[in-house]
Design a protein around this motif. Structure first.
Motif, short mmCIF file in Angstrom:
data_model
loop_
_atom_site.label_atom_id
_atom_site.label_comp_id
_atom_site.label_asym_id
_atom_site.label_seq_id
_atom_site.Cartn_x
_atom_site.Cartn_y
_atom_site.Cartn_z
N HIS A 98 0.83 -1.21 0.00
CA HIS A 98 0.00 0.00 0.00
C HIS A 98 0.86 1.27 0.00
O HIS A 98 0.51 2.26 -0.62
CB HIS A 98 -0.96 -0.03 1.19
CG HIS A 98 -2.15 -0.92 0.96
ND1 HIS A 98 -3.10 -1.18 1.92
CD2 HIS A 98 -2.55 -1.61 -0.14
CE1 HIS A 98 -4.03 -1.99 1.41
NE2 HIS A 98 -3.70 -2.27 0.18
N LEU A 101 2.12 1.99 -3.41
CA LEU A 101 1.01 2.53 -4.21
C LEU A 101 0.81 4.01 -3.90
O LEU A 101 0.73 4.84 -4.80
CB LEU A 101 -0.26 1.74 -3.87
CG LEU A 101 -1.57 2.24 -4.49
CD1 LEU A 101 -1.55 2.07 -6.00
CD2 LEU A 101 -2.76 1.48 -3.91
N MET A 102 0.77 4.35 -2.61
CA MET A 102 0.53 5.74 -2.21
C MET A 102 1.66 6.65 -2.67
O MET A 102 1.45 7.80 -3.01
CB MET A 102 0.34 5.83 -0.69
CG MET A 102 -0.91 5.11 -0.20
SD MET A 102 -1.24 5.35 1.56
CE MET A 102 0.02 4.35 2.31
N GLU A 136 -3.32 -0.39 -9.81
CA GLU A 136 -3.66 0.20 -8.51
C GLU A 136 -4.67 -0.65 -7.76
O GLU A 136 -4.53 -0.91 -6.57
CB GLU A 136 -4.20 1.63 -8.71
CG GLU A 136 -3.09 2.61 -9.09
CD GLU A 136 -3.64 3.96 -9.51
OE1 GLU A 136 -2.84 4.78 -10.02
OE2 GLU A 136 -4.86 4.19 -9.36
N ALA A 137 -5.70 -1.09 -8.49
CA ALA A 137 -6.74 -1.90 -7.86
C ALA A 137 -6.14 -3.21 -7.33
O ALA A 137 -6.44 -3.64 -6.21
CB ALA A 137 -7.87 -2.19 -8.85
N VAL A 140 -4.24 -2.52 -4.14
CA VAL A 140 -5.15 -2.31 -3.00
C VAL A 140 -5.59 -3.68 -2.47
O VAL A 140 -5.49 -3.96 -1.28
CB VAL A 140 -6.39 -1.48 -3.41
CG1 VAL A 140 -7.46 -1.53 -2.33
CG2 VAL A 140 -5.99 -0.03 -3.68
N GLN A 182 1.18 6.16 9.40
CA GLN A 182 1.27 6.34 7.96
C GLN A 182 0.44 7.54 7.50
O GLN A 182 0.85 8.29 6.63
CB GLN A 182 0.80 5.08 7.24
CG GLN A 182 1.82 3.96 7.35
CD GLN A 182 1.46 2.81 6.43
OE1 GLN A 182 0.45 2.16 6.61
NE2 GLN A 182 2.29 2.57 5.44
N TYR A 183 -0.74 7.69 8.11
CA TYR A 183 -1.56 8.86 7.77
C TYR A 183 -0.82 10.14 8.14
O TYR A 183 -0.78 11.10 7.36
CB TYR A 183 -2.92 8.80 8.46
CG TYR A 183 -3.75 10.03 8.19
CD1 TYR A 183 -4.47 10.16 7.00
CD2 TYR A 183 -3.78 11.09 9.10
CE1 TYR A 183 -5.20 11.31 6.73
CE2 TYR A 183 -4.51 12.23 8.83
CZ TYR A 183 -5.22 12.34 7.65
OH TYR A 183 -5.93 13.49 7.38
N VAL A 186 1.79 10.95 5.53
CA VAL A 186 1.20 11.52 4.31
C VAL A 186 0.76 12.96 4.57
O VAL A 186 0.96 13.85 3.75
CB VAL A 186 0.00 10.65 3.86
CG1 VAL A 186 -0.74 11.30 2.73
CG2 VAL A 186 0.47 9.25 3.46
N LEU A 187 0.17 13.17 5.76
CA LEU A 187 -0.30 14.51 6.12
C LEU A 187 0.87 15.50 6.22
O LEU A 187 0.77 16.63 5.73
CB LEU A 187 -1.03 14.43 7.47
CG LEU A 187 -1.70 15.71 7.96
CD1 LEU A 187 -2.87 16.11 7.06
CD2 LEU A 187 -2.20 15.55 9.41
N ALA A 190 1.92 16.64 2.95
CA ALA A 190 0.96 17.56 2.34
C ALA A 190 1.02 18.94 3.00
O ALA A 190 1.09 19.96 2.32
CB ALA A 190 -0.45 16.99 2.45
#
Lengths: 362, 362
Positions: A98, A101-102, A136-137, A140, A182-183, A186-187, A190
């Motif tokens: 994952h 992918l991200m 991508e699918a 996931v 992980q969030y 990513v945050l 950003a």
């Protein structure tokens, strides 16, 4: 196989354990192969991709800390404990699939990442629709599959139900922390302009706790350890896990692609807000800080751009400071290990695992 | 609360159960809120998004079949059984969040899908990098979180350990089948020209088993049911689950957007290879089959294109045949239910749940 039957094996060290973790995973995946084959033959590429991903080496660090956490707490050597520890490799596979992918990473350990691999199958087959979307699918779903198989291997490991149920909340917390970390990662990428403090929190939850502290504790609780040992494992595992991730951060910027299996400076292109970057921004000149803002996270960053950022990180003193921090954290971890009430052989192996985690080049 | 203390409550029907499933989920999420808040305040939007997704109604069909599968097998009414059943709603949330991401769906139940919601947060914050990429990463992670919480709610439901461990392999198999079915679905869309047989396999694994048969069996095994009841639940659950998914397929093409919360003809735009489509291709004229090849899966398909495909599906006789099949499968399921050795109140509610599953408009 019972613990008694195995006692003659003398799994003397971490290399031997790596093989046994591989065998436990191979046996589990052989079972899943037949489950998938019963559903449809066209699931064969899914089974193959998971197998390649999982059985293609890897340091098996998390199962290592879990198993030796168990042994250190007095758990007997047995294949059941190895199988339970091996489930952490499925969790890690899910996270990496994952993650790639991200991050839109093209490679993993020098081979195409899972989403790129399935994108390739789509192109080779000349199928309909977007090859990228198909890749991508598939990524996931393969990540999801590895995630649910984590529990399945854990609970079918053969350890006593009582042990498994006792350690389960630790496994659960570990996974929630991983996703949360992980969030936050990513945050941070950003929101940008992250502080040293915020970079430290990402490092702690995304990696440090998840790689060392929680695996040790899961192993210890499986073996019935009390509060004291759990605290001792935290005192060892948390600084060591942080040192592990800082080494990872250094390799993500300065690593040799032939060793890491990732393009040079990949973390810079992805815009990872590591401590290395936060320190370079904080300690460097205003001009260097602007260079970071400008170049970090540029997906088209070329070799010259990578070299520029590497130089900024070096001359700001950030690299040196991170290397010093790795050393300090490792020393702190090893001191805590000396104090911990663990069995001698486990102490010896945990010490070597600490070396592997912090001095590696891949 | 013990079963005895609850016996006076008389949860007479499925509406009451829906509320109790909602309460169990709310209590579980309140606990996770505090876990996340302990890590970082910036995880608040994650907790909120999961809560909104899960507590915003829904038919609670899978927990319904699981709970009434338990009751039908002689399990006593208790909050613990409701909590264990409610875990299937977390699994479903994970599947939908990841599904919407893979399908690039903009909406879910009339609101922005999770990836679009986080994409919006990124835009509103004026953050760095790709808003779309941030939304996608958040959806991957939120889906993962719901997936790991499935186990956590199951194992912390308070049912006896023995029951939980006994039913666990059924829960595991259900999840592997779900992921496998989803992959086959994506593969069918890519490979195209799917047969009626292949469309049937996707339907069976992605939806039929997962929505009815497996939840019933998990409930039954939790209550200690034997082989006969599991077979009876299959005989009821498998045709009913197929009828459920066929109803879904019809709604995906002909549904009223104000009821489904999805744009009209969404499945056509996504290129879903449903039985409806496979039949239209097989039974329609060569010209109509070409129209399907041409228009199905066009992301830019407009209202006129949707109307054309709807008309093709109608005049080929596919719609009528699918409606007949739904009726036949439902009758078959209800006949099996009449034969099954389940307790009367459970039979009555399962009969009503079968209605909800096959005659709904959303």
């Amino acid at each position: 196989m019972t613990a008694a039957a195995l006692s003659s094996r003398h799994p003397l060290d971490e290399e031997h354990l790596r093989d046994r973790v591989g065998s436990a995973l191979a046996a589990f995946l052989a079972h899943q192969d037949s489950v998938l084959a019963d559903i449809a033959e066209s699931l064969l590429p899914v089974a193959e991709a998971v197998r390649e991903f999982l059985l293609d080496g890897g340091k098996r660090l998390r199962p290592g800390f879990c198993y030796w956490g168990w042994r250190g707490a007095g758990g007997a050597d047995c294949d059941e404990a190895v199988a339970a520890a091996a489930c952490l490799e499925l969790l890690q596979a899910s996270a990496l699939i994952h993650d790639d992918l991200m991050d839109s990473s093209d490679t993993r350990r020098g081979r195409p990442s899972v989403h790129r691999h399935f994108e390739g199958l789509h192109r080779a087959g000349g199928w309909h629709g977007s090859a990228e979307g198909f890749g991508e699918a598939a990524a996931v779903l393969l990540g999801d599959l590895c995630l649910v198989w984590t529990d399945e291997l854990y609970f079918s490991s053969g350890l006593p139900a009582e042990s498994l149920l006792r350690a389960r909340p630790h496994l659960d917390l570990m996974r929630t922390e991983l996703m949360a970390g992980q969030y936050l990662d990513v945050l941070e990428q950003a929101v940008g302009g992250g502080s040293v403090e915020r970079a430290g929190r990402v490092l702690r939850y995304k990696s440090a706790k998840y790689t060392v502290e929680r695996p040790l504790q899961v192993g210890a609780v499986l073996a019935g350890a009390g509060k004291d040992l759990l605290e001792a494992y935290s005192a060892f595992g948390l600084p060591l896990g942080e040192a592990f991730q800082l080494r990872d951060d250094v390799l993500g910027v300065f690593g040799d692609p032939s060793q890491t299996g990732k393009p040079a400076g990949d973390d810079l292109r992805e815009g990872k807000r590591t401590l290395l970057v936060a320190l370079a921004e904080q300690e460097g000149t205003a001009r260097d800080a602007r260079l970071v803002t400008e170049l970090l996270g540029d997906p088209a960053l070329d070799a010259a751009g990578v070299a520029t950022l590497q130089e900024v990180i070096r001359r700001s003193g950030a690299l040196e400071e991170v290397e010093r921090t790795i050393q300090r954290l490792t020393d702190q971890a090893l001191d805590a290990l000396d104090e911990a009430d663990v069995l001698p052989r486990a102490r010896e192996v945990l010490r070597r695992l600490a070396e592997v985690a912090t001095r590696r080049s891949s």
